[in-house]
Design an enzyme around this catalytic site. Sequence first.
Site, mmCIF file in Angstrom:
data_model
loop_
_atom_site.group_PDB
_atom_site.id
_atom_site.type_symbol
_atom_site.label_atom_id
_atom_site.label_comp_id
_atom_site.label_asym_id
_atom_site.label_seq_id
_atom_site.Cartn_x
_atom_site.Cartn_y
_atom_site.Cartn_z
ATOM 1 N N LEU A 14 0.830 -1.203 0.000
ATOM 2 C CA LEU A 14 0.000 0.000 0.000
ATOM 3 C C LEU A 14 0.868 1.258 0.000
ATOM 4 C CD1 LEU A 14 -2.668 1.533 0.157
ATOM 5 C CD2 LEU A 14 -2.648 1.193 2.642
ATOM 6 N N ILE A 38 7.397 2.918 13.653
ATOM 7 C CA ILE A 38 6.195 3.319 14.398
ATOM 8 C C ILE A 38 6.183 2.766 15.824
ATOM 9 C CG2 ILE A 38 4.859 3.602 12.269
ATOM 10 C CD1 ILE A 38 3.235 1.079 13.096
ATOM 11 N N ALA A 61 2.595 -2.115 8.973
ATOM 12 C CA ALA A 61 1.906 -3.146 9.757
ATOM 13 C C ALA A 61 2.718 -4.432 9.769
ATOM 14 C CB ALA A 61 0.524 -3.435 9.162
ATOM 15 N N TYR A 62 2.385 -5.260 10.735
ATOM 16 C CA TYR A 62 2.838 -6.654 10.764
ATOM 17 C C TYR A 62 1.733 -7.429 10.059
ATOM 18 C CZ TYR A 62 4.174 -11.214 12.648
ATOM 19 O OH TYR A 62 4.541 -12.527 12.786
ATOM 20 N N THR A 63 2.031 -8.065 8.904
ATOM 21 C CA THR A 63 0.966 -8.668 8.088
ATOM 22 C C THR A 63 1.123 -10.181 7.880
ATOM 23 O OG1 THR A 63 2.189 -8.057 6.089
ATOM 24 C CG2 THR A 63 0.464 -6.539 6.801
ATOM 25 N N TYR A 126 -3.297 -12.107 14.275
ATOM 26 C CA TYR A 126 -3.177 -10.919 13.402
ATOM 27 C C TYR A 126 -4.430 -10.049 13.528
ATOM 28 C CZ TYR A 126 -3.651 -8.244 9.062
ATOM 29 O OH TYR A 126 -3.886 -7.249 8.141
ATOM 30 N N TRP A 151 -7.728 -8.765 1.439
ATOM 31 C CA TRP A 151 -7.201 -9.498 0.280
ATOM 32 C C TRP A 151 -6.472 -8.560 -0.694
ATOM 33 C CZ3 TRP A 151 -10.784 -14.000 -1.678
ATOM 34 C CH2 TRP A 151 -11.321 -14.700 -0.590
HETATM 35 N N1 LIG Z 1 -2.044 -7.402 2.608
HETATM 36 C C1 LIG Z 1 -3.354 -7.596 2.767
HETATM 37 O O1 LIG Z 1 -3.966 -8.493 2.165
HETATM 38 C C2 LIG Z 1 -4.139 -6.700 3.664
HETATM 39 C C3 LIG Z 1 -3.550 -5.665 4.360
HETATM 40 N N2 LIG Z 1 -4.316 -4.907 5.216
HETATM 41 C C4 LIG Z 1 -3.714 -3.804 5.939
HETATM 42 O O2 LIG Z 1 -3.289 -2.856 4.976
HETATM 43 C C5 LIG Z 1 -2.121 -2.162 5.462
HETATM 44 C C6 LIG Z 1 -1.033 -2.231 4.422
HETATM 45 O O3 LIG Z 1 -0.732 -3.603 4.181
HETATM 46 P P1 LIG Z 1 0.317 -4.065 3.072
HETATM 47 O O4 LIG Z 1 0.800 -2.897 2.315
HETATM 48 O O5 LIG Z 1 -0.281 -5.210 2.372
HETATM 49 O O6 LIG Z 1 1.482 -4.609 4.025
HETATM 50 P P2 LIG Z 1 2.969 -4.979 3.680
HETATM 51 O O7 LIG Z 1 3.320 -6.132 4.551
HETATM 52 O O8 LIG Z 1 3.179 -5.052 2.208
HETATM 53 O O9 LIG Z 1 3.764 -3.682 4.179
HETATM 54 C C7 LIG Z 1 3.831 -3.333 5.516
HETATM 55 C C8 LIG Z 1 5.028 -2.419 5.679
HETATM 56 O O10 LIG Z 1 5.093 -2.033 7.047
HETATM 57 C C9 LIG Z 1 6.461 -2.016 7.408
HETATM 58 N N3 LIG Z 1 6.632 -2.100 8.848
HETATM 59 C C10 LIG Z 1 6.553 -3.193 9.643
HETATM 60 N N4 LIG Z 1 6.832 -2.833 10.919
HETATM 61 C C11 LIG Z 1 7.074 -1.513 10.917
HETATM 62 C C12 LIG Z 1 7.445 -0.567 11.909
HETATM 63 N N5 LIG Z 1 7.622 -0.930 13.178
HETATM 64 N N6 LIG Z 1 7.609 0.723 11.547
HETATM 65 C C13 LIG Z 1 7.460 1.095 10.257
HETATM 66 N N7 LIG Z 1 7.154 0.262 9.263
HETATM 67 C C14 LIG Z 1 6.959 -1.030 9.597
HETATM 68 C C15 LIG Z 1 7.035 -3.211 6.686
HETATM 69 O O11 LIG Z 1 8.429 -3.100 6.646
HETATM 70 P P3 LIG Z 1 9.334 -4.421 6.620
HETATM 71 O O12 LIG Z 1 9.148 -4.990 5.253
HETATM 72 O O13 LIG Z 1 10.673 -3.888 6.920
HETATM 73 O O14 LIG Z 1 8.781 -5.325 7.686
HETATM 74 C C16 LIG Z 1 6.360 -3.087 5.331
HETATM 75 O O15 LIG Z 1 7.118 -2.262 4.467
HETATM 76 C C17 LIG Z 1 -1.801 -2.829 6.803
HETATM 77 O O16 LIG Z 1 -2.398 -2.066 7.821
HETATM 78 C C18 LIG Z 1 -2.481 -4.174 6.716
HETATM 79 O O17 LIG Z 1 -2.807 -4.689 7.992
HETATM 80 C C19 LIG Z 1 -5.644 -5.120 5.404
HETATM 81 C C20 LIG Z 1 -6.267 -6.130 4.753
HETATM 82 C C21 LIG Z 1 -5.578 -6.963 3.778
HETATM 83 C C1 LIG Z 2 -0.552 -20.550 -1.474
HETATM 84 C C2 LIG Z 2 -1.925 -21.190 -1.225
HETATM 85 C C3 LIG Z 2 -2.797 -20.610 -0.331
HETATM 86 N N1 LIG Z 2 -3.995 -21.182 -0.101
HETATM 87 C C4 LIG Z 2 -4.948 -20.543 0.833
HETATM 88 C C5 LIG Z 2 -4.423 -20.259 2.234
HETATM 89 C C6 LIG Z 2 -5.345 -19.166 2.685
HETATM 90 O O1 LIG Z 2 -6.543 -19.734 3.199
HETATM 91 C C7 LIG Z 2 -5.687 -18.411 1.404
HETATM 92 C C8 LIG Z 2 -4.963 -17.077 1.249
HETATM 93 O O2 LIG Z 2 -3.613 -17.262 1.481
HETATM 94 P P1 LIG Z 2 -2.552 -16.133 1.826
HETATM 95 O O3 LIG Z 2 -1.694 -16.657 2.912
HETATM 96 O O4 LIG Z 2 -1.906 -15.687 0.561
HETATM 97 O O5 LIG Z 2 -3.391 -14.910 2.305
HETATM 98 P P2 LIG Z 2 -3.531 -14.280 3.758
HETATM 99 O O6 LIG Z 2 -2.185 -13.934 4.270
HETATM 100 O O7 LIG Z 2 -4.400 -15.094 4.599
HETATM 101 O O8 LIG Z 2 -4.286 -12.952 3.353
HETATM 102 C C9 LIG Z 2 -4.718 -12.096 4.365
HETATM 103 O O9 LIG Z 2 -3.653 -11.204 4.666
HETATM 104 C C10 LIG Z 2 -3.948 -10.289 5.705
HETATM 105 C C11 LIG Z 2 -2.744 -9.373 5.869
HETATM 106 C C12 LIG Z 2 -5.243 -9.627 5.585
HETATM 107 O O10 LIG Z 2 -5.469 -8.585 6.199
HETATM 108 C C13 LIG Z 2 -6.372 -10.352 4.914
HETATM 109 O O11 LIG Z 2 -7.330 -9.468 4.356
HETATM 110 C C14 LIG Z 2 -5.922 -11.312 3.855
HETATM 111 O O12 LIG Z 2 -5.542 -10.655 2.672
HETATM 112 O O13 LIG Z 2 -5.313 -19.294 0.322
HETATM 113 C C15 LIG Z 2 -4.384 -22.344 -0.774
HETATM 114 O O14 LIG Z 2 -5.501 -22.866 -0.561
HETATM 115 N N2 LIG Z 2 -3.531 -22.915 -1.678
HETATM 116 C C16 LIG Z 2 -2.293 -22.378 -1.928
HETATM 117 O O15 LIG Z 2 -1.522 -22.943 -2.751
#
Ligand SMILES: NC(=O)C1=CN([C@@H]2O[C@H](COP(=O)(O)OP(=O)(O)OC[C@H]3O[C@@H](n4cnc5c(N)ncnc54)[C@H](OP(=O)(O)O)[C@@H]3O)[C@@H](O)[C@H]2O)C=CC1
Ligand SMILES: Cc1cn([C@H]2C[C@H](O)[C@@H](COP(=O)(O)OP(=O)(O)O[C@H]3O[C@@H](C)C(=O)[C@@H](O)[C@H]3O)O2)c(=O)[nH]c1=O
Length: 293
Positions: A14, A38, A61-63, A126, A151
């Site tokens: 993002l 942060i 975020a921690y994701t 999470y 997602w």
């Molecule tokens: N990915 C998804 O599917 C979804 C994401 N979200 C939310 O959307 C937002 C953005 O997610 P997304 O872009 O996918 O996440 P990413 O994991 O791609 O990016 C998160 C970033 O946060 C950084 N970060 C981690 N810890 C810290 C810290 N202490 N201080 C500063 N930066 C830090 C990471 O750095 P580093 O790589 O060094 O750890 C990384 O660059 C988050 O709030 C997430 O929870 C919500 C729903 C779905």
């Molecule tokens: C790689 C793989 C995953 N899966 C499943 C596991 C899981 O149930 C689903 C999605 O897998 P992922 O681990 O990629 O996605 P996941 O990390 O669970 O995604 C989530 O991330 C966090 C940060 C969010 O906030 C959520 O909205 C959501 O996007 O697909 C399969 O069934 N087959 C496969 O080969």
Amino acid sequence: MATTVVIAGADGQLGRELQCTAPTGVRCLGLNRTQLDITDPASIHRCLQELQPAWLLNAAAYTAVDRAEQEEALALQVNAEGAANLATACAERDIRLLQVSTDFVFSGESGRPYQVDAPPEPLGAYGRSKLAGEQAVVSALPEVLILRTGWVYSRFGSNFVKTMLRLMGERDALSVVCDQVGTPTWGRGLAQAAWAAVARPQLHGIYHWSDAGVCSWYDFAVAIAEEGLAGGLLSHAVTVTPIPSSDYPTPARRPAFSVLDKQRSWRDLGLPPHHWRVQLRAMLQDLKDNGHE
Ligand SMILES: NC(=O)C1=CN([C@@H]2O[C@H](COP(=O)(O)OP(=O)(O)OC[C@H]3O[C@@H](n4cnc5c(N)ncnc54)[C@H](OP(=O)(O)O)[C@@H]3O)[C@@H](O)[C@H]2O)C=CC1
Ligand SMILES: Cc1cn([C@H]2C[C@H](O)[C@@H](COP(=O)(O)OP(=O)(O)O[C@H]3O[C@@H](C)C(=O)[C@@H](O)[C@H]3O)O2)c(=O)[nH]c1=O
């Protein structure tokens, strides 16, 4: 005069998309974890003091959903305490904060799209850490804007689409869960929603943003296989088999249904909904044109 906006977590999916889509009239300053940690109030203080932004967009975020089950303290440190640190610092300096949260705050037991005021009940570490973050920011800064999404994928960083393309490039067949239903979100559209919120400073509270439509991870994988082949990102057809989650055991339980109701966002942010499959096609084109990062 330009509006100064600081992005925390600038190197994430993002964070990168926000920097690509910053509107004219915005001075967008993306800071990665080294520049702004942060979890470190002194680092936050230093950045805000120096840059004096009008807005702070928290994309940090921690994701790691599965790893969080073993590292809940770390997930909480970043997603709850980190978010609270930002909110406290913003409150002291009269800075607007946009906090990003997740569909994983919900249990997934609902059969209808989750409204913004539906009671959250996360299933895993999470989701608990993100919910704690929501609560902490509201308590420190009542006028915070929380944008919940789900997602998320982008050509930047790691995500389901890129994992599928890699696995599909290596194999002829894959099994993907069909009993977890939600809506994919292209990071580009999410970033545009965030900028629309910045342009409407009167808004606060919880907003939901994903693309339009509903699918399972299995449906999403089938679409990735088809669109990847049609767009030349895959060189062969891949068979995707639907499986129950019990056949794909993971450390974290995930919601069975995490579709978000976006009516409020479509109305207040002035953005039209785009179907997830249209957005997937656009992302794959972006990946083809500009490559993985
Ligand atoms: N990915 C998804 O599917 C979804 C994401 N979200 C939310 O959307 C937002 C953005 O997610 P997304 O872009 O996918 O996440 P990413 O994991 O791609 O990016 C998160 C970033 O946060 C950084 N970060 C981690 N810890 C810290 C810290 N202490 N201080 C500063 N930066 C830090 C990471 O750095 P580093 O790589 O060094 O750890 C990384 O660059 C988050 O709030 C997430 O929870 C919500 C729903 C779905
Ligand atoms: C790689 C793989 C995953 N899966 C499943 C596991 C899981 O149930 C689903 C999605 O897998 P992922 O681990 O990629 O996605 P996941 O990390 O669970 O995604 C989530 O991330 C966090 C940060 C969010 O906030 C959520 O909205 C959501 O996007 O697909 C399969 O069934 N087959 C496969 O080969």
